[in-house]
Write a protein that holds these residues in place. Structure first.
Motif, mmCIF file in Angstrom:
data_model
loop_
_atom_site.group_PDB
_atom_site.id
_atom_site.type_symbol
_atom_site.label_atom_id
_atom_site.label_comp_id
_atom_site.label_asym_id
_atom_site.label_seq_id
_atom_site.Cartn_x
_atom_site.Cartn_y
_atom_site.Cartn_z
ATOM 1 N N TRP A 17 0.826 -1.208 0.000
ATOM 2 C CA TRP A 17 0.000 0.000 0.000
ATOM 3 C C TRP A 17 0.864 1.263 0.000
ATOM 4 O O TRP A 17 0.596 2.201 -0.763
ATOM 5 C CB TRP A 17 -0.941 -0.014 1.192
ATOM 6 N N GLY A 36 -6.391 -3.441 -7.465
ATOM 7 C CA GLY A 36 -7.447 -2.647 -6.857
ATOM 8 C C GLY A 36 -6.907 -1.492 -6.034
ATOM 9 O O GLY A 36 -7.429 -0.364 -6.104
ATOM 10 N N SER A 37 -5.854 -1.748 -5.261
ATOM 11 C CA SER A 37 -5.275 -0.679 -4.444
ATOM 12 C C SER A 37 -4.637 0.391 -5.317
ATOM 13 O O SER A 37 -4.713 1.590 -5.003
ATOM 14 C CB SER A 37 -4.237 -1.261 -3.476
ATOM 15 N N TYR A 38 -4.035 -0.003 -6.434
ATOM 16 C CA TYR A 38 -3.435 0.977 -7.335
ATOM 17 C C TYR A 38 -4.514 1.862 -7.961
ATOM 18 O O TYR A 38 -4.352 3.095 -8.034
ATOM 19 C CB TYR A 38 -2.644 0.277 -8.430
ATOM 20 N N GLY A 39 -5.600 1.234 -8.406
ATOM 21 C CA GLY A 39 -6.688 2.015 -8.988
ATOM 22 C C GLY A 39 -7.292 2.984 -7.992
ATOM 23 O O GLY A 39 -7.558 4.160 -8.312
ATOM 24 N N PHE A 40 -7.502 2.521 -6.766
ATOM 25 C CA PHE A 40 -8.068 3.389 -5.724
ATOM 26 C C PHE A 40 -7.117 4.526 -5.384
ATOM 27 O O PHE A 40 -7.519 5.693 -5.282
ATOM 28 C CB PHE A 40 -8.377 2.570 -4.474
ATOM 29 N N ALA A 41 -5.820 4.198 -5.201
ATOM 30 C CA ALA A 41 -4.840 5.222 -4.837
ATOM 31 C C ALA A 41 -4.672 6.242 -5.953
ATOM 32 O O ALA A 41 -4.527 7.447 -5.696
ATOM 33 C CB ALA A 41 -3.499 4.563 -4.508
ATOM 34 N N SER A 66 -6.904 7.183 -8.163
ATOM 35 C CA SER A 66 -8.080 8.057 -8.224
ATOM 36 C C SER A 66 -8.158 9.001 -7.038
ATOM 37 O O SER A 66 -8.714 10.097 -7.138
ATOM 38 C CB SER A 66 -9.350 7.203 -8.284
ATOM 39 N N ARG A 67 -7.579 8.587 -5.917
ATOM 40 C CA ARG A 67 -7.668 9.392 -4.694
ATOM 41 C C ARG A 67 -6.469 10.326 -4.516
ATOM 42 O O ARG A 67 -6.632 11.474 -4.116
ATOM 43 C CB ARG A 67 -7.773 8.447 -3.498
#
Length: 276
Positions: free
Chosen positions: A23, A251-256, A258-259
């Motif tokens: 993360w 999934g964590s890469y996509g979320f990070a 976008s955020r």
């Protein structure tokens, strides 16, 4: 011969550190892709800096507690027999030595970051961590407890994952700006922690393969066919774990992204697409 607790405790430490490594590497990259630097440990932001060194404390304290369990509790303080090390607890002594290496890494990293006693660069800390993983590798490869059959196969897969930890950690020392290398290090540590859990639940828990059993501290299968079945099941379990970790990373890469994504992230990806 191992035990359920003996695999779950270190597995929890590796899993927690590995997930945090993944993360933090992802967040650091999407926030500053051009200035990314690989790290052998990652500080916890916020909380007025009070939790900055949480990962290092988890490594040092967790390995110390597990070392005490192996050295003091498991041996019942019966270190010597007839003036020599107790042969009945050689595996406990070996596990303690492995955990001592991770404890030393945690302490040295804390001293390097918080004091001026041992100011070490990040690359040196990576090599110290690789030394700890190497000690773990040689422990399981040249174990005094002879792992045979299905148990031996699970530990062979564990040795492979430890080898990946060694290679990725050394690579981080020589390629300090590589995001893939830093990410691979977190993935390898996470898989090692998950495999400790998988071994615990399969060999010492409720997931024992059909035709195999745990009896008198030995794992035996009724026939070679059942053992082969168990080994194929181990391959499938490792595949599922690796696939799940890769999905979690995506999934964590996509979320990070976008955020926390930096504008340079899109331009960097666009430039790579043009080169292709």
């Amino acid at each position: 011969m191992g035990s359920f607790r003996g695999h779950v405790v270190p597995g929890t430490l590796f899993l927690a550190v590995g997930l945090w490594h993944i993360w933090s590497a992802v967040v650091r990259f999407v926030m500053n892709p051009k200035g990314f630097q690989a790290r052998v440990w990652s500080p916890v932001s916020g909380f007025d800096g009070r939790l900055r060194y949480l990962e290092l404390y988890v490594v040092a304290i967790g390995s110390f507690i597990d070392m005490c369990i192996e050295l003091l509790y498991s041996t019942h303080l019966k270190f010597f027999v007839n003036g020599a090390l107790n042969p009945s607890h050689m595996n406990d002594f070996e596990h303690s030595g492995m955990l001592l290496m991770f404890f030393i890494f945690g302490v040295v990293a804390l001293l390097s970051e918080k004091t001026s006693l041992v100011p070490l660069p990040e690359g040196s800390l990576c090599l110290i961590a690789a030394t700890a993983f190497s000690a773990e590798y040689f422990l399981f490869y040249f174990h005094s407890t002879t792992h045979k059959g299905l148990e031996g196969y699970y530990h062979t897969l564990l040795v492979i994952l430890i080898g990946l930890c060694i290679l990725s950690t050394i690579a981080a020392a020589f390629m300090p700006t590589s995001f893939p290398v830093d990410l691979c290090c977190g993935i390898a540590i996470t898989l090692q922690g998950l495999w400790f859990y998988q071994t615990a639940f399969t060999l010492y828990g409720p997931m024992m393969p059909e035709g195999c059993r745990l009896k008198e501290n030995m794992i035996s299968c009724h026939s070679p066919e059942y053992q082969v079945r168990g080994e194929l099941l181990a391959n499938f379990q490792l595949f599922i774990l690796a696939f799940g970790v890769l999905l979690a990373v995506a999934g964590s890469y996509g979320f990070a992204a976008s955020r926390f994504g930096h504008p340079d992230l899109r331009s960097l990806c666009a430039a790579e697409d043009e080169l292709d």
